[in-house]
Design a protein around this motif. Structure first.
Motif, PDB file in Angstrom:
ATOM      1  N   SER A 121       0.748  -1.083   0.036  1.00 28.78           N
ATOM      2  CA  SER A 121      -0.086   0.172  -0.101  1.00 28.78           C
ATOM      3  C   SER A 121       0.647   1.271   0.063  1.00 28.78           C
ATOM      4  N   ALA A 122       1.930   1.459   0.805  1.00 28.80           N
ATOM      5  CA  ALA A 122       2.997   2.308   0.660  1.00 28.80           C
ATOM      6  C   ALA A 122       3.535   2.670  -0.598  1.00 28.80           C
ATOM      7  N   VAL A 123       3.830   1.557  -1.312  1.00 22.83           N
ATOM      8  CA  VAL A 123       4.450   1.641  -2.871  1.00 22.83           C
ATOM      9  C   VAL A 123       3.291   2.198  -3.723  1.00 22.83           C
ATOM     10  N   LEU A 124       2.166   1.552  -3.618  1.00 23.51           N
ATOM     11  CA  LEU A 124       0.999   2.108  -4.399  1.00 23.51           C
ATOM     12  C   LEU A 124       0.632   3.677  -4.204  1.00 23.51           C
ATOM     13  N   LYS A 125       0.693   4.024  -3.049  1.00 23.41           N
ATOM     14  CA  LYS A 125       0.574   5.414  -2.425  1.00 23.41           C
ATOM     15  C   LYS A 125       1.785   6.431  -3.204  1.00 23.41           C
ATOM     16  N   TYR A 126       2.864   5.772  -3.040  1.00 23.01           N
ATOM     17  CA  TYR A 126       4.131   6.565  -3.594  1.00 23.01           C
ATOM     18  C   TYR A 126       3.883   6.849  -5.282  1.00 23.01           C
ATOM     19  N   ILE A 127       3.405   5.665  -5.790  1.00 23.23           N
ATOM     20  CA  ILE A 127       3.303   5.756  -7.356  1.00 23.23           C
ATOM     21  C   ILE A 127       2.099   6.514  -7.577  1.00 23.23           C
ATOM     22  N   ARG A 128       1.003   6.618  -6.874  1.00 23.24           N
ATOM     23  CA  ARG A 128      -0.092   7.444  -7.341  1.00 23.24           C
ATOM     24  C   ARG A 128       0.190   9.161  -7.275  1.00 23.24           C
ATOM     25  N   PHE A 129       0.887   9.179  -5.929  1.00 26.34           N
ATOM     26  CA  PHE A 129       1.502  10.678  -5.671  1.00 26.34           C
ATOM     27  C   PHE A 129       2.460  11.117  -6.480  1.00 26.34           C
ATOM     28  N   VAL A 130       3.388  10.256  -6.834  1.00 20.10           N
ATOM     29  CA  VAL A 130       4.543  10.855  -7.829  1.00 20.10           C
ATOM     30  C   VAL A 130       3.852  11.055  -9.305  1.00 20.10           C
ATOM     31  N   ASP A 131       3.105  10.090  -9.584  1.00 17.16           N
ATOM     32  CA  ASP A 131       2.334   9.984 -11.201  1.00 17.16           C
ATOM     33  C   ASP A 131       1.482  11.398 -11.056  1.00 17.16           C
ATOM     34  N   ALA A 132       0.562  11.384 -10.083  1.00 12.54           N
ATOM     35  CA  ALA A 132      -0.053  12.692 -10.251  1.00 12.54           C
ATOM     36  C   ALA A 132       0.563  13.969 -10.158  1.00 12.54           C
ATOM     37  N   MET A 133       1.516  14.197  -9.390  1.00 12.96           N
ATOM     38  CA  MET A 133       2.328  15.145  -9.321  1.00 12.96           C
ATOM     39  C   MET A 133       2.967  15.617 -10.608  1.00 12.96           C
ATOM     40  N   ASN A 134       3.496  14.664 -11.189  1.00 14.24           N
ATOM     41  CA  ASN A 134       4.531  14.948 -12.560  1.00 14.24           C
ATOM     42  C   ASN A 134       3.483  14.952 -13.593  1.00 14.24           C
ATOM     43  N   TYR A 135       2.284  14.526 -13.495  1.00 17.46           N
ATOM     44  CA  TYR A 135       1.218  14.591 -14.773  1.00 17.46           C
ATOM     45  C   TYR A 135       0.820  15.948 -14.643  1.00 17.46           C
ATOM     46  N   ARG A 136       0.429  16.396 -13.513  1.00 16.00           N
ATOM     47  CA  ARG A 136       0.141  17.905 -13.574  1.00 16.00           C
ATOM     48  C   ARG A 136       1.121  18.632 -13.760  1.00 16.00           C
ATOM     49  N   ILE A 137       2.111  18.507 -13.397  1.00 19.24           N
ATOM     50  CA  ILE A 137       3.444  19.772 -13.720  1.00 19.24           C
ATOM     51  C   ILE A 137       3.705  19.318 -15.135  1.00 19.24           C
ATOM     52  N   MET A 165      16.592  23.296 -12.818  1.00 20.58           N
ATOM     53  CA  MET A 165      17.292  22.047 -13.398  1.00 20.58           C
ATOM     54  C   MET A 165      17.356  21.089 -12.164  1.00 20.58           C
ATOM     55  N   LEU A 166      17.682  21.520 -10.930  1.00 22.72           N
ATOM     56  CA  LEU A 166      17.744  20.441  -9.816  1.00 22.72           C
ATOM     57  C   LEU A 166      16.137  20.057  -9.656  1.00 22.72           C
ATOM     58  N   ILE A 167      15.231  20.921  -9.658  1.00 23.71           N
ATOM     59  CA  ILE A 167      13.963  20.431  -9.349  1.00 23.71           C
ATOM     60  C   ILE A 167      13.468  19.493 -10.483  1.00 23.71           C
ATOM     61  N   GLY A 168      13.725  19.606 -11.720  1.00 20.98           N
ATOM     62  CA  GLY A 168      13.531  18.839 -12.774  1.00 20.98           C
ATOM     63  C   GLY A 168      14.173  17.589 -12.498  1.00 20.98           C
ATOM     64  N   ILE A 169      15.342  17.213 -12.166  1.00 16.46           N
ATOM     65  CA  ILE A 169      16.220  16.255 -12.116  1.00 16.46           C
ATOM     66  C   ILE A 169      15.646  15.454 -10.738  1.00 16.46           C
ATOM     67  N   PHE A 170      15.350  16.294  -9.806  1.00 18.38           N
ATOM     68  CA  PHE A 170      14.793  15.528  -8.748  1.00 18.38           C
ATOM     69  C   PHE A 170      13.285  15.024  -9.137  1.00 18.38           C
ATOM     70  N   LEU A 171      12.549  15.548  -9.626  1.00 17.51           N
ATOM     71  CA  LEU A 171      11.186  15.007 -10.419  1.00 17.51           C
ATOM     72  C   LEU A 171      11.326  13.751 -11.263  1.00 17.51           C
ATOM     73  N   MET A 172      12.456  13.967 -12.011  1.00 14.08           N
ATOM     74  CA  MET A 172      12.667  12.723 -12.835  1.00 14.08           C
ATOM     75  C   MET A 172      13.186  11.766 -12.070  1.00 14.08           C
ATOM     76  N   LEU A 173      14.089  11.784 -11.014  1.00 15.87           N
ATOM     77  CA  LEU A 173      14.482  10.561 -10.291  1.00 15.87           C
ATOM     78  C   LEU A 173      13.226   9.949  -9.411  1.00 15.87           C
ATOM     79  N   LEU A 174      12.266  10.992  -9.029  1.00 16.24           N
ATOM     80  CA  LEU A 174      11.115  10.175  -8.090  1.00 16.24           C
ATOM     81  C   LEU A 174      10.088   9.364  -9.242  1.00 16.24           C
ATOM     82  N   GLN A 175       9.914  10.135 -10.445  1.00 15.37           N
ATOM     83  CA  GLN A 175       9.234   9.396 -11.744  1.00 15.37           C
ATOM     84  C   GLN A 175       9.824   7.999 -12.253  1.00 15.37           C
ATOM     85  N   ALA A 176      11.400   8.011 -11.989  1.00 18.91           N
ATOM     86  CA  ALA A 176      12.113   6.731 -12.478  1.00 18.91           C
ATOM     87  C   ALA A 176      11.817   5.723 -11.254  1.00 18.91           C
ATOM     88  N   ILE A 177      11.829   6.183 -10.146  1.00 21.45           N
ATOM     89  CA  ILE A 177      11.603   5.184  -9.072  1.00 21.45           C
ATOM     90  C   ILE A 177      10.142   4.735  -9.023  1.00 21.45           C
TER      91      ILE A 177
END
Length: 173
Positions: free
Chosen positions: A3-19, A142-154
């Motif tokens: 459930s923690a992994v699924l919450k992480y996936i949903r949160f990161v995917d939703a955030m990066n989708y909106r951005i 650039m730092l924010i973008g790389i960090f968001l890309m890292l979160l999305q890759a995870i």
């Protein structure tokens, strides 16, 4: 744990989708800047700032849109064998390759952080152009973008692992 992994996936995917959906309109910002550059060079006094601001806008567009691109599967693939594989085999190969991406992004984040600190610590690093803007704002983006890309890759790694284990994560786009 699941459930923690699924919450992480949903949160990161939703955030990066909106951005990503917001940032994709940055192409129009770049077009407007470059249009103004052409008009000002033709009819008025040429602007010193237009080319560099267009470059900064392109960096922001590329770096902040990268996680959305990863999420949508818009990255380039060699499809000689990949297209014929079943979803489980694709997930296995994707999980391996995304690990390399995660390691690369960690090093990129570390180097970006060092560059950002350098930019701030020496009284504000400036561009060598005539306009001479400070570089720390674009380095922060650039730092924010790389960090968001890292979160999305995870997130993509977790999705691949779940696909390997038989969980229905939907088709990989």
């Amino acid at each position: 744990m699941l459930s923690a992994v699924l919450k992480y996936i949903r949160f990161v995917d939703a955030m990066n989708y909106r951005i990503g959906r917001i940032v994709m309109y940055g192409i129009f910002v770049m077009m407007a800047i470059l249009l103004w550059s052409s008009v000002s060079k033709t009819f008025f006094v040429p602007s010193l700032w237009t080319l560099e601001v267009a470059q900064f806008a392109m960096v922001a567009y590329y770096m902040l849109g990268g996680p959305y691109s990863i999420q949508m599967g818009s990255n380039v693939r060699m499809d000689l064998l990949y297209g014929e594989w079943d979803d489980r085999r694709k997930a296995q190969v994707d999980a391996m390759t995304v690990m390399f991406l995660i390691v690369y992004l960690i090093f990129l984040l570390w180097g970006g952080w060092e560059s950002f600190q350098y930019s701030i610590s020496y009284g504000g690093e400036r561009s060598s152009s005539v306009w001479r803007p400070y570089l720390w704002p674009i380095k922060a983006i650039m730092l924010i973008g790389i960090f968001l890309m890292l979160l999305q890759a995870i997130s993509e790694f977790f999705k691949d692992i779940l696909r390997i284990r038989g969980h229905d994560m939907g088709k990989k786009i």
